[in-house]
Structure formats: C-alpha cells, structure tokens
Motif scaffolding. Structure first.
Motif, PDB file in Angstrom:
ATOM      1  N   VAL A   1       2.885   9.663   1.048  1.00  0.00           N
ATOM      2  CA  VAL A   1       3.690   9.992   2.263  1.00  0.00           C
ATOM      3  C   VAL A   1       4.308   8.829   2.814  1.00  0.00           C
ATOM      4  CG1 VAL A   1       2.214  12.142   2.699  1.00  0.00           C
ATOM      5  CG2 VAL A   1       1.493   9.936   3.398  1.00  0.00           C
ATOM      6  N   ALA A   2       3.669   7.601   2.617  1.00  0.00           N
ATOM      7  CA  ALA A   2       4.109   6.586   3.246  1.00  0.00           C
ATOM      8  C   ALA A   2       4.067   5.150   2.439  1.00  0.00           C
ATOM      9  CB  ALA A   2       3.812   6.378   4.683  1.00  0.00           C
ATOM     10  N   SER A   3       4.563   4.148   2.635  1.00  0.00           N
ATOM     11  CA  SER A   3       4.505   2.852   2.023  1.00  0.00           C
ATOM     12  C   SER A   3       4.473   1.579   3.160  1.00  0.00           C
ATOM     13  CB  SER A   3       5.422   2.448   0.964  1.00  0.00           C
ATOM     14  OG  SER A   3       6.759   2.249   1.493  1.00  0.00           O
ATOM     15  N   LEU A   4       3.676   0.806   3.040  1.00  0.00           N
ATOM     16  CA  LEU A   4       3.488  -0.207   3.700  1.00  0.00           C
ATOM     17  C   LEU A   4       3.468  -1.751   2.981  1.00  0.00           C
ATOM     18  CD1 LEU A   4       2.178   1.845   5.744  1.00  0.00           C
ATOM     19  CD2 LEU A   4       1.051   0.184   6.931  1.00  0.00           C
ATOM     20  N   VAL A   5       3.972  -2.861   3.607  1.00  0.00           N
ATOM     21  CA  VAL A   5       4.002  -4.018   3.071  1.00  0.00           C
ATOM     22  C   VAL A   5       3.531  -5.046   4.184  1.00  0.00           C
ATOM     23  CG1 VAL A   5       5.360  -6.097   2.066  1.00  0.00           C
ATOM     24  CG2 VAL A   5       5.833  -3.514   1.398  1.00  0.00           C
ATOM     25  N   THR A   6       2.446  -5.674   3.983  1.00  0.00           N
ATOM     26  CA  THR A   6       2.041  -6.468   5.176  1.00  0.00           C
ATOM     27  C   THR A   6       1.835  -7.943   4.588  1.00  0.00           C
ATOM     28  OG1 THR A   6       0.480  -4.552   5.899  1.00  0.00           O
ATOM     29  CG2 THR A   6       0.000  -6.799   6.412  1.00  0.00           C
TER      30      THR A   6
ATOM     31  N   ALA B   1       1.022  -1.167  -0.104  1.00  0.00           N
ATOM     32  CA  ALA B   1       0.099   0.089  -0.118  1.00  0.00           C
ATOM     33  C   ALA B   1       0.916   1.109   0.000  1.00  0.00           C
ATOM     34  CB  ALA B   1      -0.965  -0.012   1.317  1.00  0.00           C
ATOM     35  N   THR B   2       0.331   2.238  -0.763  1.00  0.00           N
ATOM     36  CA  THR B   2       0.871   3.597  -0.752  1.00  0.00           C
ATOM     37  C   THR B   2      -0.058   4.595  -0.073  1.00  0.00           C
ATOM     38  OG1 THR B   2       2.411   2.995  -2.558  1.00  0.00           O
ATOM     39  CG2 THR B   2       2.011   5.426  -1.968  1.00  0.00           C
ATOM     40  N   TYR B   3       0.451   5.273   0.930  1.00  0.00           N
ATOM     41  CA  TYR B   3      -0.783   6.162   1.424  1.00  0.00           C
ATOM     42  C   TYR B   3      -0.491   7.612   0.863  1.00  0.00           C
ATOM     43  CZ  TYR B   3      -2.266   2.700   4.534  1.00  0.00           C
ATOM     44  OH  TYR B   3      -2.938   1.592   5.369  1.00  0.00           O
TER      45      TYR B   3
ATOM     46  N   THR C   1      -8.417  10.243   9.016  1.00  0.00           N
ATOM     47  CA  THR C   1      -8.773   9.943   7.745  1.00  0.00           C
ATOM     48  C   THR C   1      -7.499   9.275   6.856  1.00  0.00           C
ATOM     49  OG1 THR C   1     -10.413  11.694   7.774  1.00  0.00           O
ATOM     50  CG2 THR C   1      -9.895  10.698   5.481  1.00  0.00           C
ATOM     51  N   THR C   2      -7.753   8.250   6.265  1.00  0.00           N
ATOM     52  CA  THR C   2      -6.568   7.681   5.401  1.00  0.00           C
ATOM     53  C   THR C   2      -7.116   7.377   3.962  1.00  0.00           C
ATOM     54  OG1 THR C   2      -7.145   5.340   6.109  1.00  0.00           O
ATOM     55  CG2 THR C   2      -5.535   6.421   7.355  1.00  0.00           C
ATOM     56  N   LEU C   3      -6.012   7.569   3.045  1.00  0.00           N
ATOM     57  CA  LEU C   3      -6.250   7.209   1.744  1.00  0.00           C
ATOM     58  C   LEU C   3      -5.222   6.749   1.171  1.00  0.00           C
ATOM     59  CD1 LEU C   3      -8.078   7.907  -1.060  1.00  0.00           C
ATOM     60  CD2 LEU C   3      -6.616  10.205  -1.246  1.00  0.00           C
ATOM     61  N   ARG C   4      -5.476   5.641   0.565  1.00  0.00           N
ATOM     62  CA  ARG C   4      -4.227   4.841  -0.148  1.00  0.00           C
ATOM     63  C   ARG C   4      -4.739   3.974  -1.252  1.00  0.00           C
ATOM     64  NH1 ARG C   4      -5.761  -0.104   4.635  1.00  0.00           N
ATOM     65  NH2 ARG C   4      -7.327  -1.216   3.339  1.00  0.00           N
TER      66      ARG C   4
ATOM     67  N   LEU D   1      -0.719   3.573   9.532  1.00  0.00           N
ATOM     68  CA  LEU D   1      -0.165   5.032   8.863  1.00  0.00           C
ATOM     69  C   LEU D   1       0.276   5.744   9.999  1.00  0.00           C
ATOM     70  CD1 LEU D   1       0.428   6.508   6.346  1.00  0.00           C
ATOM     71  CD2 LEU D   1      -1.725   7.683   6.695  1.00  0.00           C
ATOM     72  N   HIS D   2      -0.479   6.004  11.272  1.00  0.00           N
ATOM     73  CA  HIS D   2      -0.460   6.698  12.220  1.00  0.00           C
ATOM     74  C   HIS D   2       0.869   6.250  12.753  1.00  0.00           C
ATOM     75  CE1 HIS D   2      -2.058   8.515  16.147  1.00  0.00           C
ATOM     76  NE2 HIS D   2      -1.022   9.408  15.693  1.00  0.00           N
ATOM     77  N   ARG D   3       1.160   5.052  12.957  1.00  0.00           N
ATOM     78  CA  ARG D   3       2.225   4.435  13.381  1.00  0.00           C
ATOM     79  C   ARG D   3       3.429   4.791  12.885  1.00  0.00           C
ATOM     80  NH1 ARG D   3       3.399  -0.570  16.623  1.00  0.00           N
ATOM     81  NH2 ARG D   3       1.205  -1.043  16.743  1.00  0.00           N
ATOM     82  N   VAL D   4       3.288   4.755  11.582  1.00  0.00           N
ATOM     83  CA  VAL D   4       4.586   5.123  10.955  1.00  0.00           C
ATOM     84  C   VAL D   4       4.887   6.604  10.740  1.00  0.00           C
ATOM     85  CG1 VAL D   4       5.467   5.393   8.613  1.00  0.00           C
ATOM     86  CG2 VAL D   4       4.092   3.003   9.083  1.00  0.00           C
ATOM     87  N   LEU D   5       3.693   7.423  10.748  1.00  0.00           N
ATOM     88  CA  LEU D   5       4.278   8.843  10.835  1.00  0.00           C
ATOM     89  C   LEU D   5       3.883   9.698  12.231  1.00  0.00           C
ATOM     90  CD1 LEU D   5       2.614   9.674   7.330  1.00  0.00           C
ATOM     91  CD2 LEU D   5       4.853   9.316   7.887  1.00  0.00           C
ATOM     92  N   ARG D   6       3.561   8.971  13.370  1.00  0.00           N
ATOM     93  CA  ARG D   6       3.197   9.769  14.504  1.00  0.00           C
ATOM     94  C   ARG D   6       4.122  10.645  15.031  1.00  0.00           C
ATOM     95  NH1 ARG D   6       3.212   4.527  18.629  1.00  0.00           N
ATOM     96  NH2 ARG D   6       5.238   3.704  17.966  1.00  0.00           N
ATOM     97  N   ASP D   7       5.322  10.572  14.527  1.00  0.00           N
ATOM     98  CA  ASP D   7       6.431  11.482  15.093  1.00  0.00           C
ATOM     99  C   ASP D   7       6.399  12.843  14.227  1.00  0.00           C
ATOM    100  OD1 ASP D   7       7.554   9.805  16.928  1.00  0.00           O
ATOM    101  OD2 ASP D   7       8.946   8.880  15.540  1.00  0.00           O
ATOM    102  N   ARG D   8       5.493  12.695  13.294  1.00  0.00           N
ATOM    103  CA  ARG D   8       5.620  14.052  12.526  1.00  0.00           C
ATOM    104  C   ARG D   8       4.225  14.506  12.600  1.00  0.00           C
ATOM    105  NH1 ARG D   8       8.345  12.631   6.525  1.00  0.00           N
ATOM    106  NH2 ARG D   8       9.967  11.064   7.517  1.00  0.00           N
TER     107      ARG D   8
END
Length: 502
Positions: free
Chosen positions: A117-122, A44-46, A59-62, A193-200
């Motif tokens: 803004v981010a990518s995830l592989v699950t 996924a790409t967000y 809200t998330t869009l991917r 996504l929140h876990r990935v970007l929470r520091d920002r």
C-alpha cells in the motif's frame, strides 16, 4: 509481554523542520557519553488490506531493507508509547509476508488479501546515548523521509524518534523535553505510514466524555466498543499462548455478552441477539483451555498439601499427564477456530457496533441517570433470586447447579456495575467489588465441582491400570470442603439495595 519472540518498543516521535539542529543531549539522567552517529539508508514497503484494516487498528506490517534489523516487521499497539514489534528474516519473497506475522495480525486481516500500500525511503542518522559502562540507554533517530502511496505521489518530511534501549522513562522524558525546547513538536501522526495514508483513513470514533447526563445509549456503546477492542487486543497473545492471554480474551468475551444482555432494553435485539449467541460460542472455545489450567493448578495444590504417605502411586504424574493433554487439545481447537470464517464474521459484527445497534425506542436517548441504575439493579436482583433457589435445593448436585447460577448472576451484576463506573463512580465500584467477591467464592466451588469430576475419572483410570485409587478418593473428599462461611457473609452484605440503584 511478548508474542512469538517479539520485543516491546518504547519510543516517542517528534516532527522537525528540515533545518532543525539536534540538541547536544547533555545533562541527561544516566547518560555519560554519546556514540559516534551512524547513518543508515532504509527502504520499506508496507502491506495492508485494501481498506487499511491494519492501519486503522494502529498496526503496521512492512518489509524493510537496510540497517541492522532488515527483514519483515509487524508492530502491534500495546500501551502509551509502547508497541510490540515482531521480526522475521527477509526470505525470498518480496510480496508475501511470513505466515508467522500475518497470523498475529489475523484478528484484523481476517480473510482479506494483503497488498502493498505504500513505500518509504529513509535517510536515518542514529545517535546512541551511553551510560558510564558503555551500555546503550536510548537511541535518537534523525529521519529524513520520502513516502508515497503505491498508486499516487507522496511527500518528504523530517521526524525524530527516541527509543529506549536500556534506559527508563525518566530518560525518555528528559530527551523529549530537550527536543521540544530546541524546536521539535510531538508528532501529529502515530507512524510514518499513517502520515502517508491519513487522507485515506475512515473517520475514527472519537472518545467523548461521559456523564450521568449523557444518553444512556452512548454509555452502553462506549462500553461495548471498549470491550470489543480488548478482545481483539488479546487475540495475538492467545494465538501464541502467552501467560493469562486466553483468560483475558475469555473475560472480554464474557463482558461483551453480559453487556448485550444488561443493555438489551436499549439495543436492537435483531442485531445484538445473534451476536450474543456467537460470543457464547467463542467463550466456550476459549473456556476449555482456561478450565484445564485452573483445574490443573487446583489439583496440584491439593496434592502438595498432602503428606507423602497418603499419596499412593503416581498421583501427581497421572494428574499432570491428563491435564496437559487436555490443555494441548484445547489450544489446538482455539488455533483452528481463530482462523475460521465464523470467528471472522463475529469480528465483523463487533466492528459494526455503532448507533445502528441502538433501539429506535426513546429509552436509549434518555439520560444515563434515569435509565442505567435500573438496569444494573435488575442484574443485582437476579443474584438474590438465584441465591434463594440455592437455599431451597435439596441434593448436593442441585446445590452445585444452583450455586453456579448464583455465580453467573453475580458475574453479570459485577460486569454491569463496572460498565457504568466511569459515570456513577464509587457506588458502582463498591457494588462491583461485592459481586466480584461473591463470584470468586462461588468460582472456587464451581472449580471444585469440575475438579472432583476429574478426580473421579482419574481414580477410575488408576484402578483399571492396577494402581491404588485411594489418593484420588481422598482428594475428592477434601476438595468439597471450602468457602461456605465466606459465601454466607457476602450474601448477607449484599441484601440491602444501594441507594443509587433505587
């Protein structure tokens, strides 16, 4: 509730160690058996704005490939454990989200550009819980995730998601309890996504417990933020004309404008008065569609109450054609204005309602108990003053106009009482209920005045078309007789000022 073909996703998330063994999911309410686990590989790409406006509003869009539902997904917050998910096919583009989804998130995106803004592989293993008929009650997804911002390194973790399919919340609670006993803990973030970007993420406004001892300005700002969030939450549903959405968004707009007036002594009017003007504009935009709905319903009810022999000509058909056309035109205006720069700047102003909106005067810093009852009492006195003017009105037209002023004053008093109910409790609730009753009675009269004007126009159209206008005149006369006794009873009940307002 759904928007643009979406469905409500009810799920809970849990954090798990990489070596955590899933429980066997036995003795669960309604569950007869487990389907053989299915493994999926998801990528996924967000997408979000540069300042993460979507994520800041949960809200998330991917764009995601793999699994049975690959494609574009927009997830909007709805309630506890609930999100609205809207899906669109993958299409050809990998960097441009579908307009159907971005329009639903436009209240947060506004006129900003969307970027990856981010990518995830699950690596996901799905366990489906079945009832005795083989129907899926819930899915338990065991996810091993690798996620990263697109411009930095990331990390890996494991989480377990439980999503209801055909089951109920009793099952959701039971599965969650088994996972916790086995060693899982509730997820510390709302999404991957929140876990990935929470520091920002920018610091959030943390809700504080308010009381009569709280600063009056804090109570005012908490209410303004609450209503701003409500307005924005109804925006996607208004765009797709979901039932009652226009009305709910309009109410939030009115509550905000009313609160800015009620709390004016606490606020920096240089900041809030221009916002009040823009909220009046937005309320007008939303009002045309809502008024058309109300008048259409009212006229159809009047027609249904008449014996057939008094309905001469295509009365109902003429009403339906006219009111549907008005409603369509009003909705088209709403769709246009909700993507305008003017609307986006209004939303920016609502985002900026913070401590800077408070007046530098000390009144906002004083205890709520010393300040707010007087502000609410002032709105109630406006109702009585408007009612006195209505009683002295001479013509029917003057009475209608002045009763409309009484209704507006009652609405402001109701909203004022509701805005302090969390602090003052039952007395505020009681005043709000009285004002709501008065508002509803006068609302019927105001709707009647608008309906009679429509009937006059339709009667003229029928005459010019060679039809008999008798029925429109009949309906015009019948619509005028309503609400007088209830109005007098309610006005009598609100004469005495409650002790908490003195």
């Amino acid at each position: 509730m759904s928007a643009a073909g979406g469905h409500v996703e009810i799920e809970r998330k849990f954090d798990a160690d990489l070596t955590f063994p899933l429980p066997e999911f036995l003795d669960l309410p309604g569950v007869a058996t487990l389907e053989q686990p299915v493994e999926q590989h998801l990528e996924a790409t967000y997408f979000d704005t540069v300042d993460l406006r979507l994520l800041r509003h949960a809200t998330t869009l991917r764009r995601r490939t793999g699994g049975a539902d690959d494609g574009w997904h927009l997830k909007l917050p709805k309630a506890a454990d609930e999100r609205l998910e809207v899906h669109r096919p993958l299409g050809r583009s990998v960097r441009t989200p579908p307009k159907a989804l971005t329009d639903l998130a436009r209240v947060h995106i506004r006129d900003q550009e969307l970027l990856p803004v981010a990518s995830l592989v699950t690596r996901r293993t799905v366990h489906r819980l079945l009832d005795e008929k083989g129907e899926v009650l819930a899915e338990v997804a065991d996810d091993h995730v690798a996620g990263k911002p697109l411009d930095a390194d990331g990390g890996t973790w494991r989480e377990v998601e439980v999503e209801l399919v055909g089951g109920d919340r009793e099952l959701l609670d039971a599965v969650g309890a088994q996972l916790r006993r086995a060693g899982c803990s509730p997820a510390t973030t709302s999404s991957k996504l929140h876990r990935v970007l929470r520091d920002r993420m920018a610091p959030e406004h943390k809700p504080v417990e308010l009381s009569r001892k709280s600063p009056a300005g804090d109570v005012a700002l908490a209410h303004l933020r609450e209503q701003s969030a409500a307005l924005m939450a109804w925006d996607p549903y208004t765009r797709t004309n979901e039932p009652d959405a226009v009305h709910k968004m309009r109410v939030s707009t009115r509550r905000l404008r009313s609160a800015l007036a009620t709390y004016r002594p606490l606020l920096d009017v240089a900041v809030t008065e221009p916002l009040r003007a823009e909220l009046k504009w937005l309320g007008g935009v939303l009002g045309e569609a809502r008024d058309a709905e109300v008048i259409h319903e009212r006229l159809n009810r009047l027609v249904s109450e008449q014996p057939p022999e008094l309905l001469l000509g295509p009365v109902r058909r003429r009403i339906d054609l006219e009111m549907r056309q008005r409603h369509r035109a009003a909705l088209a205006t709403i769709r246009t204005e909700l993507k305008s720069e003017r609307y986006f700047r209004l939303l920016d102003s609502l985002d900026g309602l913070d401590g800077a909106a408070l007046s530098a005067e000390s009144k906002a810093k004083r205890k709520a108990s010393a300040v707010l009852p007087r502000l609410v009492a002032k709105t109630r006195r406006r109702v009585l003053q408007a009612a006195e003017l209505a009683q002295s009105a001479e013509s029917a037209e003057q009475v209608d106009r002045q009763l409309h002023e009484v209704r507006k004053a009652a609405k402001r008093a109701r909203y004022a009482a509701e805005s302090v109910a969390a602090v003052f409790g039952a007395p505020a609730d009681s005043l709000a209920a009285e004002m709501e009753d008065l508002q509803e009675i006068l609302g019927c009269q105001q709707d009647g005045a608008a309906s009679r004007e429509v009937l006059r126009q339709l009667g003229a159209q029928a005459h010019l078309a060679g039809e008999n206008g008798f029925s429109f005149g009949l309906l015009h006369g019948l619509d005028r007789r309503s609400g007088d006794d209830r109005y007098r009873a309610v006005m009598q009940a609100v004469q005495d000022e409650p002790a908490w307002l003195r």
